[in-house]
Design a protein around this motif. Structure first.
Motif, PDB file in Angstrom:
ATOM      1  N   ALA A   1      16.502 -19.822   3.403  1.00 48.97           N
ATOM      2  CA  ALA A   1      14.925 -20.188   3.608  1.00 48.97           C
ATOM      3  C   ALA A   1      14.321 -19.577   2.423  1.00 48.97           C
ATOM      4  O   ALA A   1      13.469 -20.056   1.928  1.00 48.97           O
ATOM      5  N   VAL A   2      14.805 -18.387   1.823  1.00 45.01           N
ATOM      6  CA  VAL A   2      14.359 -17.960   0.779  1.00 45.01           C
ATOM      7  C   VAL A   2      14.454 -18.877  -0.573  1.00 45.01           C
ATOM      8  O   VAL A   2      13.673 -19.358  -1.356  1.00 45.01           O
ATOM      9  N   ALA A   3      15.842 -19.262  -0.693  1.00 43.04           N
ATOM     10  CA  ALA A   3      16.372 -20.319  -1.702  1.00 43.04           C
ATOM     11  C   ALA A   3      15.265 -21.463  -1.491  1.00 43.04           C
ATOM     12  O   ALA A   3      14.909 -22.161  -2.808  1.00 43.04           O
ATOM     13  N   TRP A   4      15.200 -22.087  -0.354  1.00 45.60           N
ATOM     14  CA  TRP A   4      14.395 -23.193  -0.054  1.00 45.60           C
ATOM     15  C   TRP A   4      12.765 -22.990  -0.726  1.00 45.60           C
ATOM     16  O   TRP A   4      12.358 -23.927  -1.543  1.00 45.60           O
ATOM     17  N   PHE A   5      12.208 -21.996  -0.043  1.00 48.21           N
ATOM     18  CA  PHE A   5      10.871 -21.536  -0.535  1.00 48.21           C
ATOM     19  C   PHE A   5      10.657 -21.416  -2.050  1.00 48.21           C
ATOM     20  O   PHE A   5       9.928 -21.987  -2.792  1.00 48.21           O
ATOM     21  N   VAL A   6      11.819 -20.724  -2.751  1.00 44.55           N
ATOM     22  CA  VAL A   6      11.737 -20.394  -4.110  1.00 44.55           C
ATOM     23  C   VAL A   6      11.688 -21.787  -4.990  1.00 44.55           C
ATOM     24  O   VAL A   6      10.914 -21.934  -6.085  1.00 44.55           O
ATOM     25  N   PHE A   7      12.825 -22.510  -4.572  1.00 46.49           N
ATOM     26  CA  PHE A   7      13.154 -23.765  -5.341  1.00 46.49           C
ATOM     27  C   PHE A   7      12.659 -24.754  -5.093  1.00 46.49           C
ATOM     28  O   PHE A   7      12.264 -25.990  -5.995  1.00 46.49           O
ATOM     29  N   LEU A   8      12.197 -24.915  -3.748  1.00 45.70           N
ATOM     30  CA  LEU A   8      11.439 -26.315  -3.591  1.00 45.70           C
ATOM     31  C   LEU A   8      10.157 -26.222  -2.853  1.00 45.70           C
ATOM     32  O   LEU A   8       9.213 -27.005  -3.180  1.00 45.70           O
ATOM     33  N   GLY A   9       9.733 -25.213  -2.001  1.00 49.83           N
ATOM     34  CA  GLY A   9       8.585 -25.042  -1.278  1.00 49.83           C
ATOM     35  C   GLY A   9       7.510 -24.503  -2.382  1.00 49.83           C
ATOM     36  O   GLY A   9       6.419 -24.898  -1.940  1.00 49.83           O
ATOM     37  N   GLY A  10       7.685 -23.658  -3.132  1.00 52.27           N
ATOM     38  CA  GLY A  10       6.466 -22.975  -3.639  1.00 52.27           C
ATOM     39  C   GLY A  10       6.938 -22.464  -5.139  1.00 52.27           C
ATOM     40  O   GLY A  10       5.728 -21.789  -5.703  1.00 52.27           O
ATOM     41  N   GLY A  11       7.870 -22.623  -5.594  1.00 52.01           N
ATOM     42  CA  GLY A  11       8.083 -21.819  -6.622  1.00 52.01           C
ATOM     43  C   GLY A  11       8.444 -22.697  -7.910  1.00 52.01           C
ATOM     44  O   GLY A  11       7.345 -23.285  -8.417  1.00 52.01           O
ATOM     45  N   MET A  12       9.260 -23.086  -8.370  1.00 51.68           N
ATOM     46  CA  MET A  12       9.671 -23.784  -9.579  1.00 51.68           C
ATOM     47  C   MET A  12       9.459 -25.552  -9.572  1.00 51.68           C
ATOM     48  O   MET A  12       9.047 -25.855 -10.569  1.00 51.68           O
ATOM     49  N   ALA A  13       9.524 -26.034  -8.422  1.00 53.11           N
ATOM     50  CA  ALA A  13       9.279 -27.267  -8.335  1.00 53.11           C
ATOM     51  C   ALA A  13       7.617 -27.467  -8.513  1.00 53.11           C
ATOM     52  O   ALA A  13       7.385 -28.543  -9.120  1.00 53.11           O
ATOM     53  N   ASN A  14       6.900 -26.665  -8.160  1.00 51.89           N
ATOM     54  CA  ASN A  14       5.249 -26.593  -8.291  1.00 51.89           C
ATOM     55  C   ASN A  14       4.938 -25.948  -9.862  1.00 51.89           C
ATOM     56  O   ASN A  14       3.753 -25.851 -10.013  1.00 51.89           O
TER      57      ASN A  14
END
Length: 51
Positions: free
Chosen positions: A36-49
């Motif tokens: 969940a943390v990896a998804w959030f950081v890399f896709l949900g709210g971190g580097m992707a944005n």
């Protein structure tokens, strides 16, 4: 800075899971927390944005 908050939350959740849970339940909880943390950081709210 935005990526630091979910990592700190993950550390707290991992510490709680490590102390409270046992066996396969502990392993499953740790995998779910880290996923969940990896998804959030890399896709949900971190580097992707970041762009």
């Amino acid at each position: 800075m935005e990526q630091l908050i979910p990592l700190l939350v993950a550390v707290v959740l991992i510490a709680i899971a490590w102390k409270v849970l046992k066996g396969i339940v502990k392993t499953a909880a740790l995998v779910i927390i880290l996923g969940a943390v990896a998804w959030f950081v890399f896709l949900g709210g971190g580097m992707a944005n970041a762009g």
